[in-house]
Enzyme design. Structure first.
Site, PDB file in Angstrom:
ATOM      1  N   HIS A   1       0.812  -1.215   0.000  1.00 30.94           N
ATOM      2  CA  HIS A   1       0.000   0.000   0.000  1.00 30.94           C
ATOM      3  C   HIS A   1       0.842   1.260   0.000  1.00 30.94           C
ATOM      4  O   HIS A   1       0.351   2.337   0.307  1.00 30.94           O
ATOM      5  CB  HIS A   1      -0.953  -0.002   1.212  1.00 30.94           C
ATOM      6  CG  HIS A   1      -1.744  -1.265   1.315  1.00 30.94           C
ATOM      7  ND1 HIS A   1      -1.404  -2.287   2.165  1.00 30.94           N
ATOM      8  CD2 HIS A   1      -2.830  -1.695   0.611  1.00 30.94           C
ATOM      9  CE1 HIS A   1      -2.253  -3.286   2.000  1.00 30.94           C
ATOM     10  NE2 HIS A   1      -3.124  -2.953   1.072  1.00 30.94           N
ATOM     11  N   GLY A   2       2.150   1.110  -0.307  1.00 30.18           N
ATOM     12  CA  GLY A   2       3.019   2.279  -0.493  1.00 30.18           C
ATOM     13  C   GLY A   2       3.498   2.955   0.770  1.00 30.18           C
ATOM     14  O   GLY A   2       3.472   4.189   0.864  1.00 30.18           O
TER      15      GLY A   2
END
Lengths: 287, 416, 188
Positions: free
Chosen positions: C153-154
């Site tokens: 999810h970065g």
């Protein structure tokens, strides 16, 4: 009502037939070795027998030494971990000592980041290292015979107790049949009767079923030098290693017997209370 | 003999529930208020003990299944893992293994109680039949359970018993291979035995519900075998029998605990601590003690198919018992001849059990044949005949009268 | 029934019930405790890692309690980069280090091993939803802050393993870790 059939006679006949059956059964000289002259195994004194049984730490440590220096060259111990040596209820080595003992052995681990298997020192969390990689190699190194794994040997062997001992044993808590057998076996390499037909590569043993065992007598006086100075006679070494093997088979023995004592006392108390309650309740009737 | 329910819901919540699902009512009627003969002795506590055994086996079994691996390579090791590594694993395993023996000990006492007091007779025939079904399911469960540790006895006991199916004419071999899932007992067999061993106890539970339900329709039998006449003959099940059963259960638990903690392996066989080896048969293959009488019967008959038939017939004949016994009197207390034969039959079963543990040759084989013959004679000849020719002792008028008579006699004895 | 008898009767039932309840509880405990980690799991709750072969700028991953642990021997640049960050820029200001008190701030000194600032030992589990961040291997993306990057999810972690950008709420957890000697770290 027909009195012509004499039932008391039939009763007597049936009872005596049963009696004959029982007599045949208990008097038959039945031996698991089907006929050979296998000696009867004697009961030994063990610290771990009986309701208050416990393991003697020094005895287990000496037994471990015998296993390590004599038996482990052929016999594996694959259900025991090195960490068991320092856990409660066992030989009572310290965690450092167990770590040091483990480190004497090497295990194959991997694959590593290159995909290769590698050797490393054993850790306490590893199982005892086996002398042979597999059963085929074990047989090849022992003239075709497979030295059994010793982890459970004290529970995997038994002795013919005969009637009525097998009933008595139920209530005396005698569970040392296996370890008495192992002890007897290790001391049973006595002189062979002159008329005995011993096959090639076999050894005579008084207690082994069939009297011929592939294992040569593993213990001889002073084959091990005990750290605590105990004399390394065959009797002492076989006693110590048998006790050690009892522990490898039943590491939880001490915890089991301790808990058993508390549980049974508790149950007697509860039974007494329930009995009094029952009497009180039933007294409500017909007073 | 269904009576009106006496349940009174106390709170509005319990009333709401009762209108939608009368489960508390059922519990109250069956356990609290159920009118039970007042003269039941301690032989009647074994039903409760058996329910406890079933629940214990199920709970310990489910827990063991959290750690056990039903694969031929790993099963034996997984049991050792339970014994050595799992917290209290050794305890749970021993409770389950000893528990199976205790379960059978209790069921044999329960069955012989039924034989003695005529609990199988009208109107309780179906109760008895359901009981025999439970016993059959127990035997199957125990047999499969014993295979799971995959020791030498597990493997070879499974081999011997599954091989029996090959005695069936024409389809025998195919059926046996179907059972095995292969050409011999192997991993496939172990996996399916594990699945079925987990399943069957819940079927037993279901049949036990039917068994108790059926009992509650007719009401309990009692030691004098006289039917209940009025409410003086009975007491509410709770607290009279809940506490009495509780006391009996704890006494049973003392024996149970003795074996678990002080001799857990004596009822088993040491060969089962050796991992299964398909290439090496143990010197003597024996089942667990509770199956020994049937093993003796199996090996007493010279033909393979004959042995199988007689072994199953030994249990099958129990289904016919309510109709084989022609006596109008229920309890052996009033049947002096039947009483003698009861004890002979019990001794015969014990001897059969012993013979099952020995080699079927010489004197043992002859004895097995005599005892097997007597087993069937007892059901097929003794039971029908005795009902016709026996003179029973005079029966008391009612349960209450017999209880009061006993109290009076006791008081006279105390005065002396 | 007399008053005395009633009291005695109640006492017996009370005592029986109480003792029976103790029995049931004692029987229940093993059934519950058996689900706790067994001794094989507990035996691996501590591991020792030989780090003598790790060069400066090199990372290894080891398995501890079933999870990956990142061990990195940081370069001088990475240490300086971490130390030049103002604590106000950190989304999570706590050190999350089991070897110091739990209120300690997320300074680089509180993240690396005491006295051995090159060494960073962290649980390689993203504090967002548990993926294993990238950055251990040479070709891996290291995110915008030169440390580790979680592709799920970065989340971006810096050279001290602290969360700088992305949905992860906390800095990467630091397990109990000490140097037993110059070449061996004990984790757990």
């Amino acid at each position: 009502m027909c009195k012509s059939i004499n039932f008391s006679k039939i009763r007597q006949l049936s009872l005596s037939l049963l009696g004959v059956c029982i007599l045949i059964a208990s008097s038959s000289n039945f031996s698991f070795a089907s006929g050979e002259d296998v000696s009867k195994v004697k009961e030994q004194d063990w610290t771990f027998s009986g309701v208050f049984g416990y393991y003697d730490r020094a005895e287990l440590q000496r037994g471990f030494q015998v296993y390590k220096e004599v038996c482990s060259s052929c016999h594996s111990m694959k259900y025991v971990y090195y960490r068991n040596l320092s856990e409660p209820g066992g030989p009572g080595f310290s965690t450092d000592e167990a770590k040091a003992i483990a480190a004497e052995f090497s295990v194959t681990d991997g694959p590593d980041s290159n995909g290769d298997m590698f050797e490393r020192n054993a850790l306490p969390s590893d199982k005892f290292v086996s002398p042979f990689e597999n059963n085929v190699i074990a047989r090849m190194s022992n003239g075709g015979a497979l030295p059994p794994d010793l982890s459970l040997i004290a529970k995997a062997r038994s002795t013919e107790r005969g009637f009525p001992m097998w009933i008595v044993d139920l209530f005396t808590g005698y569970q040392e049949q296996g370890v008495d057998y192992v002890y007897a076996l290790l001391n049973g390499y006595e002189d062979m009767p002159s008329d005995f037909n011993l096959q090639d590569g076999m050894n005579y043993n008084k207690y082994y079923p069939g009297n011929q065992i592939a294992m040569y007598s593993p213990l001889s006086a002073d084959i091990v030098e005990y750290a605590d100075g105990t004399e390394a006679t065959v009797e002492n070494m076989s006693k110590d290693v048998s006790a050690f093997l009892m522990w490898t088979a039943e590491p939880k023995l001490e915890a089991r017997k301790k808990m058993g004592f508390k549980v049974i006392i508790f149950l007697f108390i509860l039974a007494g209370l329930l009995y009094l309650s029952k009497k009180k309740i039933w007294a409500r009737l017909d007073h | 003999m269904s009576k009106l329910s006496t349940y009174q819901p106390k709170s509005s919540l319990s009333r709401w529930f009762d209108e939608r699902l009368p489960l508390p009512r059922l519990m109250h009627d069956s356990v609290n208020a159920f009118p039970t003969p007042r003269n039941l002795n301690y032989w009647y506590t074994f039903g409760g003990v058996l329910t406890f055994c079933l629940i214990t086996q199920i709970i310990t079994g489910i827990v063991l299944a959290m750690h056990y691996t039903p694969n031929a390579e790993l099963a034996f090791g997984s049991v050792e893992h339970i014994m050595r590594n799992v917290n209290y694993g050794w305890l749970i395993r021993y409770v389950h293994a000893v528990g199976a023996s205790m379960f059978f000990l209790a069921v044999y006492v329960h069955i012989f109680r039924g034989l003695y007091y005529g609990s199988y007779k009208a109107p309780r025939e179906l109760l008895w039949i359901l009981g025999v079904v439970i016993y059959l399911l127990m035997t199957a469960t125990a047999f499969m359970g014993y295979v799971l540790p995959w020791g030498q006895m597990s493997f070879w006991g499974a081999t011997v018993i599954t091989n029996l199916f090959s005695a069936i004419p024409i389809v025998g071999g195919t059926v046996t291979e179907w059972l095995w899932g292969g050409f011999a007992v192997d991993n496939s067999t172990l996996n399916r035995f594990f699945s079925l061993h987990y399943l069957l106890p819940f079927m037993i539970f279901g049949v036990v519900i039917l068994h108790i339900w059926s009992l509650h329709v007719t009401g309990n039998n009692n030691p004098i075998g006289i039917s209940v006449k009025d409410e003086h003959d009975t007491v509410p099940f709770s607290p009279y029998y809940t506490v009495k059963d509780g006391f009996a259960l704890v006494c049973f638990l003392i024996l149970f605990a003795w074996f678990i903690f002080y001799n857990p392996n004596i009822l088993g066989h040491s060969d089962n601590y050796i991992e299964a080896n398909p290439l090496s048969t143990p010197a003597h293959i024996v089942p667990e003690w509770y199956l020994l009488p049937f093993y003796a019967i199996l090996r007493a008959i010279p033909s393979k198919i004959g042995g199988v038939l007689f072994m199953f017939a030994a249990i099958g004949i129990l289904f016919l018992l309510p109709w084989l016994d022609t006596s109008k009197i229920r309890s052996a207390t009033f049947r002096p001849l039947y009483k003698q034969f009861f004890w002979i039959f019990l001794a015969n079963c014990l001897v059969l059990g012993y013979l099952g543990s020995q080699n079927p040759e010489g004197g043992y084989l002859i004895a097995s044949r005599i005892c097997t013959a007597y087993y069937f004679i007892h059901f097929l000849v003794v039971f029908p005949l005795l009902g016709i020719i026996e003179t029973p002792k005079p029966l008391p008028e009612s349960i209450t009268k017999s209880v009061l008579e006993k109290i009076k006699t006791k008081k006279i004895d105390e005065k002396k | 029934m007399s008053e005395k008898e009633t009291n005695r009767r109640d006492f017996i039932f009370l005592a029986t019930g109480a003792v029976a309840a103790v029995g049931v509880a004692s029987a229940a405990w093993p059934l519950i405790h058996q689900m706790n980690p067994d001794s094989t799991a507990l035996a691996l709750s501590t591991i020792e890692v030989d780090v003598s072969g790790i060069e400066v700028g090199q990372s290894i991953t080891v398995k501890w309690r079933g999870k990956p642990v990142f061990i990195r021997r940081r370069t001088r640049d990475e240490i300086d980069l971490a130390r030049n960050v103002s604590l106000n820029d950190l989304p999570d200001g706590l050190a999350r280090n089991n070897n110091v008190i739990n209120t300690a701030i997320a300074s680089d000194q509180n993240r690396s091993i005491e006295g051995k600032e090159e060494w960073l030992v962290m649980l390689g589990v993203c504090t967002h939803l548990g993926c294993v961040p990238k950055g251990q291997s040479i070709g891996d993306s290291r995110g915008e802050y030169g440390g580790w990057y979680c592709p799920c999810h970065g989340s971006h972690y810096d050279t001290a393993g602290r969360i700088r950008k992305g949905p992860a709420p906390k800095n990467l957890d630091i397990p109990p870790a000490i140097f037993l000697n110059d070449s061996v770290i004990k984790i757990g």
